[in-house]
Design a protein around this motif. Structure first.
Motif, PDB file in Angstrom:
ATOM      1  N   GLY A 155      46.583  58.041  27.630  1.00  0.00           N
ATOM      2  CA  GLY A 155      45.159  57.821  27.881  1.00  0.00           C
ATOM      3  C   GLY A 155      44.670  56.792  26.907  1.00  0.00           C
ATOM      4  O   GLY A 155      45.317  55.756  26.721  1.00  0.00           O
ATOM      5  N   THR A 156      43.516  57.078  26.234  1.00  0.00           N
ATOM      6  CA  THR A 156      43.053  56.216  25.157  1.00  0.00           C
ATOM      7  C   THR A 156      44.174  56.148  24.115  1.00  0.00           C
ATOM      8  O   THR A 156      44.450  55.111  23.522  1.00  0.00           O
ATOM      9  CB  THR A 156      41.796  56.818  24.518  1.00  0.00           C
ATOM     10  N   GLN A 157      44.778  57.313  23.902  1.00  0.00           N
ATOM     11  CA  GLN A 157      46.026  57.379  23.123  1.00  0.00           C
ATOM     12  C   GLN A 157      47.003  58.185  23.956  1.00  0.00           C
ATOM     13  O   GLN A 157      46.674  58.589  25.056  1.00  0.00           O
ATOM     14  CB  GLN A 157      45.781  58.127  21.803  1.00  0.00           C
ATOM     15  N   VAL A 158      48.152  58.436  23.381  1.00  0.00           N
ATOM     16  CA  VAL A 158      49.074  59.330  24.074  1.00  0.00           C
ATOM     17  C   VAL A 158      48.708  60.753  23.699  1.00  0.00           C
ATOM     18  O   VAL A 158      48.581  61.084  22.518  1.00  0.00           O
ATOM     19  CB  VAL A 158      50.542  59.039  23.696  1.00  0.00           C
ATOM     20  N   TYR A 159      48.451  61.598  24.714  1.00  0.00           N
ATOM     21  CA  TYR A 159      48.120  62.993  24.475  1.00  0.00           C
ATOM     22  C   TYR A 159      49.249  63.867  24.960  1.00  0.00           C
ATOM     23  O   TYR A 159      49.928  63.543  25.936  1.00  0.00           O
ATOM     24  CB  TYR A 159      46.812  63.371  25.188  1.00  0.00           C
ATOM     25  N   HIS A 160      49.415  64.986  24.309  1.00  0.00           N
ATOM     26  CA  HIS A 160      50.495  65.890  24.694  1.00  0.00           C
ATOM     27  C   HIS A 160      49.914  67.101  25.389  1.00  0.00           C
ATOM     28  O   HIS A 160      49.043  67.785  24.864  1.00  0.00           O
ATOM     29  CB  HIS A 160      51.298  66.293  23.460  1.00  0.00           C
ATOM     30  N   VAL A 161      50.403  67.312  26.585  1.00  0.00           N
ATOM     31  CA  VAL A 161      49.856  68.373  27.438  1.00  0.00           C
ATOM     32  C   VAL A 161      50.836  69.526  27.509  1.00  0.00           C
ATOM     33  O   VAL A 161      52.045  69.321  27.588  1.00  0.00           O
ATOM     34  CB  VAL A 161      49.589  67.834  28.857  1.00  0.00           C
ATOM     35  N   SER A 162      50.287  70.727  27.486  1.00  0.00           N
ATOM     36  CA  SER A 162      51.105  71.898  27.770  1.00  0.00           C
ATOM     37  C   SER A 162      50.362  72.734  28.803  1.00  0.00           C
ATOM     38  O   SER A 162      49.319  73.322  28.500  1.00  0.00           O
ATOM     39  CB  SER A 162      51.329  72.700  26.477  1.00  0.00           C
ATOM     40  N   LEU A 163      50.860  72.705  30.026  1.00  0.00           N
ATOM     41  CA  LEU A 163      50.189  73.415  31.111  1.00  0.00           C
ATOM     42  C   LEU A 163      50.851  74.788  31.285  1.00  0.00           C
ATOM     43  O   LEU A 163      52.032  74.877  31.615  1.00  0.00           O
ATOM     44  CB  LEU A 163      50.311  72.596  32.411  1.00  0.00           C
ATOM     45  N   ASN A 164      50.070  75.830  31.047  1.00  0.00           N
ATOM     46  CA  ASN A 164      50.595  77.181  31.195  1.00  0.00           C
ATOM     47  C   ASN A 164      50.458  77.609  32.643  1.00  0.00           C
ATOM     48  O   ASN A 164      49.352  77.837  33.144  1.00  0.00           O
ATOM     49  CB  ASN A 164      49.800  78.117  30.276  1.00  0.00           C
ATOM     50  N   MET A 165      51.582  77.688  33.314  1.00  0.00           N
ATOM     51  CA  MET A 165      51.520  77.935  34.760  1.00  0.00           C
ATOM     52  C   MET A 165      51.212  79.381  35.091  1.00  0.00           C
ATOM     53  O   MET A 165      50.812  79.690  36.195  1.00  0.00           O
ATOM     54  CB  MET A 165      52.836  77.502  35.414  1.00  0.00           C
ATOM     55  N   GLN A 166      51.435  80.249  34.145  1.00  0.00           N
ATOM     56  CA  GLN A 166      51.127  81.651  34.411  1.00  0.00           C
ATOM     57  C   GLN A 166      49.625  81.893  34.242  1.00  0.00           C
ATOM     58  O   GLN A 166      49.014  82.644  34.975  1.00  0.00           O
ATOM     59  CB  GLN A 166      51.905  82.537  33.448  1.00  0.00           C
ATOM     60  N   ASN A 167      49.081  81.247  33.211  1.00  0.00           N
ATOM     61  CA  ASN A 167      47.661  81.387  32.978  1.00  0.00           C
ATOM     62  C   ASN A 167      47.119  80.013  32.611  1.00  0.00           C
ATOM     63  O   ASN A 167      47.154  79.585  31.463  1.00  0.00           O
ATOM     64  CB  ASN A 167      47.435  82.392  31.834  1.00  0.00           C
ATOM     65  N   VAL A 168      46.593  79.339  33.583  1.00  0.00           N
ATOM     66  CA  VAL A 168      46.193  77.944  33.413  1.00  0.00           C
ATOM     67  C   VAL A 168      45.143  77.790  32.319  1.00  0.00           C
ATOM     68  O   VAL A 168      45.109  76.788  31.607  1.00  0.00           O
ATOM     69  CB  VAL A 168      45.704  77.369  34.764  1.00  0.00           C
ATOM     70  N   GLN A 169      44.277  78.822  32.196  1.00  0.00           N
ATOM     71  CA  GLN A 169      43.236  78.775  31.161  1.00  0.00           C
ATOM     72  C   GLN A 169      43.825  78.550  29.762  1.00  0.00           C
ATOM     73  O   GLN A 169      43.168  78.018  28.891  1.00  0.00           O
ATOM     74  CB  GLN A 169      42.468  80.108  31.143  1.00  0.00           C
ATOM     75  N   GLU A 170      45.057  78.962  29.588  1.00  0.00           N
ATOM     76  CA  GLU A 170      45.701  78.885  28.273  1.00  0.00           C
ATOM     77  C   GLU A 170      46.303  77.518  27.985  1.00  0.00           C
ATOM     78  O   GLU A 170      46.890  77.310  26.927  1.00  0.00           O
ATOM     79  CB  GLU A 170      46.844  79.924  28.180  1.00  0.00           C
TER      80      GLU A 170
END
Lengths: 952, 535
Positions: free
Chosen positions: B56-71
């Protein structure tokens, strides 16, 4: 999604009492009427959810009653916010008041409104702040309810019958009437008087101008109890009530009031106010007034009236104008000349069974006699009626006097009696008097004879006639002769082959035998049959002197007159009838006969008008086509026969042709047929009375495939047409289609026809039609029989003749339009003459369809071959009938050649289906094809390949 | 790879969760990232964590919790589920299903699921998250943490000398935020409380400047761009105050707060206060300047001015608007609402900080009372606001055990609640209400689903008559042959409806009237005949 869920509603009552409902949305924009209807009446079943509400550009228009239920219980949507404006809310309030008023039935008739001229209502106890419009609204709602065809409406009607005073409004209401009384008279308040006052008009059994008005009191409980009273106020004040029940005497005021009402309605009842006497003896004039106007007013004022039982009958009798033909007319038979003969009439006005003349009528009117007893019957005579009579007479006198033509027209067009009675029920007063003609005895007889031909006396066969006439032929000649006596033109339209020629010849013999010879008669016929006529005349009536006016050597001017001197019959052609009009019109002919009269079907041609202008004692038309179905042709022929009988052409077109062609109106068709029937005699071969013993005719279709050469040429021709059509103008397109049509049809006959080969090679092998023809003719020759071959194309005829002669079938005759008359006669007589040498007498007679299709008699042939097809089967049949006619002794075999897969087959299919055989097609023109669309053309023209010859 | 590590069911199931908790806007932006191809190194860890790096503006690191997306987490400044998470999801989802369809579905009206995260500011704690890309551009010494508020403001003044003319020449909002974010950079290394107070003032200053700019250069016209800038500043202000920790304030803090109070009380003397400024005023009093004495002082001062006959009507209106906040603080919500609701210009956004505050404090009754008074505003707010408020509203109802009423109460939030409410009515077979709703909003007939109609036809056919008949009217009014043909088709349905109801006579009279009403429309009459519907 619309956010316009807020509607600000406005209401206004318009001057006509309806309510205008309009609205603006949240943006203060007016809501369109259509949309408003679905917003406000979305759940209203009554108006089909707003579909059928009246509306204008501003909004919805509700009737008072619709508005009432709308304001009280609006069928609104629950998800729209409705914001009623002040005016709207006010309407809602008023609506509630009205609703309560209606539910509790606390309303009553508004006397003031009735007096003002309309039935209005008011609240029994008016709420204090009632808006002015409320009364009007209430009245309108009740009016709407009573005008409805519902229970309320019916009850209201019933009420009006019981209380006729309900229908009286405005100035008709007596100014002296009190509200209380009025409410009683309309039955709103109970009328406690035990009796009603009644008036009865009695006619004096003795006199004719003397009536009695009886005053009675009728017991309400027992209507059959009637007590006569003396209509004098003084009388009962003096206690003269011997016969009246004692209890009623308390109501003497009521009797006074009723009597006063009577005088108010009929002031002439008390001419002398001082005496206070009411008169009870009436003359006719007053009786008439009483019957026509006063009685109604009395009833409306609450006085009961008994009228004589016959009055209703008199009122409903419809006067008619009757023309009685004076007795001497027509009695002297033959002295009675033609359709334009003026008739002498006596005019009468007929009222039921009573008839009076104009003079009598005028006299009676002068005496102010409106009601008159004639022969025990009362009749009503009004000045209006007299004016109508004078009007009608003016139209039928002097220049416009009735002629025999009009009489026949009136007589024949009149409907049968029972229908007449039905029409009388019509309650609309007729502005014009119905016209009726009463025939005298001789005319009566004449008309019967004209309508029923068998009542015409049958004459014996003239001595001079060589041969034997059949019965129906004698009848035909007698009929012609009968009409001649009355100078009425006749159209003999017998079927082909029934011998119209001999019937006319016989007629000529009658004329010669029975009348002093004056001038010759004239026969006009198509050129092709002149010879035939000549032959037949020589054969059947050699005693008649016949002059043929034809050819380049024909006599002109004075020479013409001397030429025809002493002749019985002059024969000429249609073409010459116009060219030599000058010569022909110098003679007043004894009779003119048109053979094949359909030649003058187009009324506007010079030929037709020239023929119509010729003078003659009697006019006859001969035709073999069923003209009664072709209306404009019919008119032309009839205008020649009996000028003016069917009216002008445009009038006739408007009156009959257009409606009949548009709607196939059965009654109009029947009317036309009734009109022409006396002058038209048509018998067909199948009539049992004819008892013709014509041999059978059997038809066979010869389906022949195209050769490969024909098929290729056929395809090319079509493709060529469609290719050129793309750039063609409308006119060019038409031309192109017609040429192509001809090319295709010629191609089917023989490819050499369109390739323009003068001397074709291998002629027989290139057309299977030709091959088949040769085979057929071989068979026919083997049997020693003869055949006719019809074709539409001269070249084809020439080729056939050439090929047949070459193949050894000669001699072969070929008759076409350019064949000289001498040649024709020569060929026909040689063909017909069995004594002729075989070498000279042809086996095959080729004829062009157009030149040889009509009028010829070729009964020596018993085979007819149609080498190509024509659209109209009638034309082919006519051609066939050259052989299949009287004189034919063998069964006739007809062969129709059809090329498979081609336009010819399509033509055949159309004829078979009888579909789209419209007038135009039957008329024989091909122009309808030019109006087809490209797709239809393709369908019609395209070659169906399964039938292509693949042998080569 | 993903294909082997995950299943289609997992992808779909994750998608359903995403739809519940992510805003359509965020998903749309995430889709753009995904389709621009800036998602790298997508991998599955611990079976349920989908990880990736997003440029993005910088490189961001994403962790998508597929069991509980809110997390799920991302290293970007956005405090809620962000576009980078969405982009990562699309990267995975596209392996199994068509992501465009998913995006389309996400743009349909749908409900947002409540979670406490909704009430958190959209950026994380710490002003470094507000500086955008402007960091470390500062030389020391220009301003330090010990400076007073007055000094800050003097510095702001000099710092932005050229800003108004730059805003005029270039894109105003970009210039404004460039200056703003640059300024915040100064305090990045300050003690957090000091820094955040500094940021509050920088925000107020820029809001002031923006207001001034609009007043003088734009003739008081708030273009969309400029009002968005103001909203963004307010959002930052709200966030800063959310993270403000009022405990253990030192002397400097107290001094600065005092100065802040002084400054803010001056605001009411301004000739004109925009809605944005009023909001800022409220936010500060509500969150920062809660000291009872201060509150009382300000409130009384306002009372005095309101009572002063010399006050002009325009000023009076301003004072009343400002005073309303103190009424709310006093628990006199109705009086406050009386004042605010009288001003029809105030958007729902004006009330949002308070609503959120109630929700954070779990004052559910109070929250419901307010939403009840604000029904119309909620119903007409834009979809994002509507969804946001109703998500909390639902939670409030649930907390109070009134979940059952939610369906019927949705009616109050029309038209915003249209889709939800219609779905509710239909689901509970309130067919008449449902049709009423469609008719009230004049929903075009073709947009009504065939299965809806079928269900109603089976249970209560006469209800359909108004719908069909009004559509017939509309079609005929189109005055063209294809529409007539459609009308004929529908008329045949109407006929069968009437015959089902044994009301053939009614049908005949309808048809007769209809034919008579449109007897001039030859083509329509022709179609009637062709459809064998002629009378």
């Amino acid at each position: 999604m619309s956010t316009g869920t807020i509607l600000k509603l406005n209401a206004a009552q318009l001057t006509d009492g309806t309510f205008l409902i309009s609205a603006t949305d949240s943006h203060h924009l007016a809501v369109a009427s259509e949309e408003l209807a679905s917003f406000l009446f979305a759940w209203d079943e009554q108006s089909f959810y707003g579909t059928f509400l009246a509306r204008n550009e501003e909004g919805l228009l509700l009737s008072p009653r619709e508005a009432l239920s709308f304001f009280i219980d609006p069928p609104w949507l629950r998800h729209v916010l409705y914001e009623p404006s002040e005016s709207f809310a006010a309407c809602q309030n008023t609506a509630l008041l009205i609703q309560q008023c209606l539910e509790s039935a606390s309303f009553l008739p508004d006397f003031a409104a009735w007096k003002a001229g309309y039935p209005g209502w008011r609240f029994a106890d008016e709420p204090p702040e009632l808006p002015d419009s409320a009364r009007r609204w209430l009245s309108a709602v009740i009016e709407e309810m009573t005008a409805n065809r519902s229970e309320v409406g019916r009850a209201w009607e019933q009420l009006q019958i019981e209380y006729p005073a309900l229908t009286v409004t405005g100035e008709e209401l007596s100014p002296h009437l009190q509200e209380q009384e009025w409410l009683q008279s309309i039955g709103w308040l109970p009328d406690l008087t035990p009796f009603r006052t009644c008036l009865q008009l009695l006619e004096d059994p003795e006199g004719e101008n003397d009536w009695t008005l009886q005053f009675r009191l009728q017991d309400r409980e027992h209507p059959d109890r009637l007590y006569p009273i003396e209509p004098s106020p003084l009388f009962h004040k003096n206690g003269g009530f011997e016969e009246i029940p004692v209890a009623w005497q308390a109501y003497s005021d009521r009797i006074d009031r009723d009597l006063a009402t009577c005088v108010e309605v009929m002031p002439w009842l008390m001419p002398d106010e001082a005496s206070g006497r009411i008169r009870t003896r009436l003359d006719n004039e007053h009786a008439w007034l009483f019957l026509t106007t006063s009685s109604l007013q009395l009833v409306q004022a609450g006085i009961h009236v008994f009228l004589p039982a016959w009055w209703e009958q008199v009122r409903r009798t419809k006067p008619r104008l009757k023309a009685k033909i004076k007795s001497q007319a027509g009695s002297s038979g033959p002295s009675f000349l033609g359709i334009s003969q003026l008739m002498d009439f006596e005019w009468k006005l007929a009222l039921g069974d009573v008839e009076i003349s104009e003079a009598e009528f005028a006299q009676l009117l002068k005496q102010k006699q409106r009601l008159l007893k004639i022969r025990g019957q009362w009749v009503q005579l009004t000045p209006d009626l007299f004016l109508q009579m004078q009007d009608a007479l003016k139209k039928n006198r002097g220049k416009n006097a009735l002629t025999l033509r009009d009489v026949m027209n009136i007589h024949l067009r009149a409907l049968p009696k029972e229908e007449d009675g039905f029409l009388a029920e019509d309650d609309e007063p007729q502005q014009q008097l119905a016209l009726e003609v009463e025939l005298n005895r001789p005319l009566q007889q004449l008309f019967t004879q004209l309508q029923q031909t068998q009542k015409i006396p049958l004459l014996a066969q003239p001595q001079a006639f060589h041969g034997t006439l059949r019965n129906y032929q004698l009848a035909g000649s007698s009929w012609l002769w009968f009409l001649r006596k009355y100078r009425l033109g006749a159209c003999l339209a017998d079927d082909m082959g029934l011998g119209k020629t001999v019937q006319f010849i016989t007629y000529l013999l009658y004329v010669k035998d029975n009348e002093e010879q004056s001038t010759p008669s004239l026969l006009i016929c198509p050129t092709s049959v002149i010879g035939n006529w000549q032959k037949e005349l020589e054969r059947f009536a050699p005693s008649l002197k016949v002059v043929i006016h034809y050819g380049n050597h024909r006599k002109r001017d004075e020479a013409f007159l001397s030429e025809i001197e002493g002749a019985d019959l002059v024969i000429t052609s249609y073409a010459l009838s116009h060219l030599d009009e000058q010569e022909l019109s110098r003679v007043h002919w004894n009779a003119i006969c048109l053979d094949e009269a359909q030649n003058i079907k187009n009324a506007y041609t010079k030929q037709a008008s020239a023929v119509r202008d010729l003078r003659a004692n009697h006019r006859i038309a001969l035709t073999g086509t069923p003209i009664e179905n072709r209306l404009s042709e019919l008119w032309s022929i009839f205008d020649f026969l009996n000028p003016g009988y069917l009216g002008g052409l445009s009038e006739f077109t408007q009156r009959f042709v257009q409606p009949i062609e548009r709607d196939q109106d059965k009654t109009l068709i029947a009317q036309v047929q009734r009109l022409i029937q006396p002058f038209l005699l048509r018998r067909v071969k199948t009539d049992p009375s004819i008892q013709l013993d014509l041999p059978e005719k059997s038809e066979r279709k010869e389906f022949v495939p195209l050769t490969a050469e024909q098929g290729a040429l056929y395809e090319t021709a079509i493709q060529d047409m469609f290719a050129r059509m793309e750039r063609a103008s409308t006119m060019e397109r038409r031309g192109l289609i017609l040429t192509t049509l001809t090319r295709l049809k010629q191609l089917c006959d023989h490819p050499a026809l369109i390739l323009g080969e003068i001397q074709a090679q291998d002629e027989v092998g290139r057309s299977h039609k030709l091959e088949r023809l040769l085979e057929l003719i071989e068979d026919i020759r083997q049997k020693g029989e003869r055949c006719l071959v019809f074709t539409q194309y001269i070249e084809m005829g020439n080729m056939l003749r050439r090929v047949l002669i070459r193949e050894g079938y000669g001699p072969v005759f070929f008759l076409n339009g350019s064949t000289k008359k001498e040649m024709r006669d020569e060929m026909i007589s040689r063909f017909q003459d069995p004594s002729e040498d075989v070498e000279n007498r042809a086996t095959v007679f080729i004829l062009s369809l157009r030149a040889g299709g009509t009028g010829l008699n070729l009964t020596e042939a018993n085979h007819v071959i149609h080498f190509d097809r024509w659209w109209n089967p009638a034309v082919e049949n006519q051609a066939t009938d050259r052989a299949h006619r009287i004189g034919q002794k063998r069964n006739v075999q007809v062969y129709k050649f059809i090329s498979l897969g081609t336009i010819e087959e399509r033509i055949d299919e159309m004829i078979e289906r009888k579909q789209s055989l419209s007038q135009q097609i039957v008329g024989g023109s091909e122009s309808w094809i030019t109006e087809l669309s490209n797709a239809e053309l393709r369908e019609l023209f395209a070659l169906r390949h399964e039938w292509m010859d693949t042998r080569r | 790879m993903l294909q082997r590590e995950l299943t289609r069911d997992q992808a779909i199931q994750t998608g359903e969760q995403i739809l519940e908790v992510l805003e359509g806007q965020i998903l749309e932006r995430g889709y753009t990232y995904f389709s621009n191809g800036v998602v790298f190194n997508t991998r599955v860890e611990d079976e349920i964590l989908l990880k990736s790096d997003v440029q993005g503006t910088q490189v961001y690191h994403v962790s998508l919790n597929m069991q509980n997306v809110q997390e799920s987490t991302c290293t970007c400044p956005y405090s809620r589920l962000c576009k980078h998470i969405a982009a990562t999801f699309f990267q995975m989802y596209s392996v199994f299903e068509n992501p465009r369809h998913f995006l389309a579905r996400s743009q349909q009206p749908r409900t947002l699921k409540y979670s406490a995260a909704l009430l958190v500011p959209p950026f994380k704690k710490g002003i470094q998250y507000l500086t955008g890309s402007h960091t470390d551009t500062w030389r020391d010494g220009q301003l330090d943490a010990s400076a007073s508020v007055a000094e800050w403001w003097r510095f702001f003044e000099s710092w932005t000398r050229n800003l108004p003319s730059a805003m005029e020449s270039f894109r105003a909002s970009s210039e404004l935020f460039s200056s703003y974010e640059n300024l915040l950079g100064i305090a990045v290394s300050w003690p957090p409380r000091r820094a955040s107070l500094f940021a509050v003032h920088a925000t107020l200053f820029h809001l002031n400047l923006l207001q001034e700019f609009v007043l003088t250069k734009r003739h008081s016209h708030w273009s969309q761009e400029l009002s968005q800038s103001a909203e963004r500043l307010l959002s930052n202000l709200e966030g800063l105050l959310y993270y403000w920790d009022p405990s253990h304030l030192d002397e400097d803090d107290q001094k600065a707060l005092n100065e802040t109070k002084q400054l803010l009380s001056e605001w009411k003397n301004k000739e004109y206060l925009s809605v944005f400024e009023m909001l800022a005023y409220q936010l500060l009093w509500w969150n920062l300047l809660q000291a009872p004495a201060w509150v009382q002082e300000e409130s009384e001062e306002l009372d005095l001015r309101i009572a002063d006959p010399a006050t002009t009507p325009a000023q009076l209106e301003t004072y009343r608007m400002l005073k309303a906040l103190f009424l709310v603080m006093d628990g006199k919500d109705q009086d406050a609402l009386e004042i605010w609701l009288a001003n029809q210009q105030l958007p729902l956004a004006f009330y949002l900080p308070l609503l959120k505050s109630f929700a954070r404090g779990q004052e559910w009754e109070r929250f419901l009372e307010w939403t009840h008074r604000l029904e119309r505003l909620i119903g007409t707010a834009d979809q994002a606001h509507y969804r946001f408020v109703t998500a909390i509203w639902r939670e409030a109802m649930k907390q109070l055990g009134r979940e059952q009423e939610c369906g019927t109460r949705l009616k109050a939030f029309l038209p915003g609640s249209f889709a939800e409410y219609a779905a509710f009515l239909f689901e509970h077979q309130h067919y008449r209400e449902w049709l009423d709703l469609q008719l009230s909003y004049r929903i075009p007939f073709p947009e009504i689903q065939a299965w809806n109609i079928k269900a109603i036809e089976e249970s209560n056919p006469p209800l359909l008559l108004p719908l069909f008949l009004s559509e017939v009217n509309r079609l005929i009014d189109e005055r063209n042959r294809p529409a007539y043909k459609e009308a004929i088709k529908l008329l045949k349905k109407v006929r069968s409806l009437y015959s089902k109801l044994n009301q053939e006579l009614r049908w005949e009279s309808y048809l007769e009237l209809l034919s008579a009403k449109h007897n001039r429309l030859r083509a329509f009459q022709e179609e009637l005949r062709r459809g064998n519907l002629n009378v």
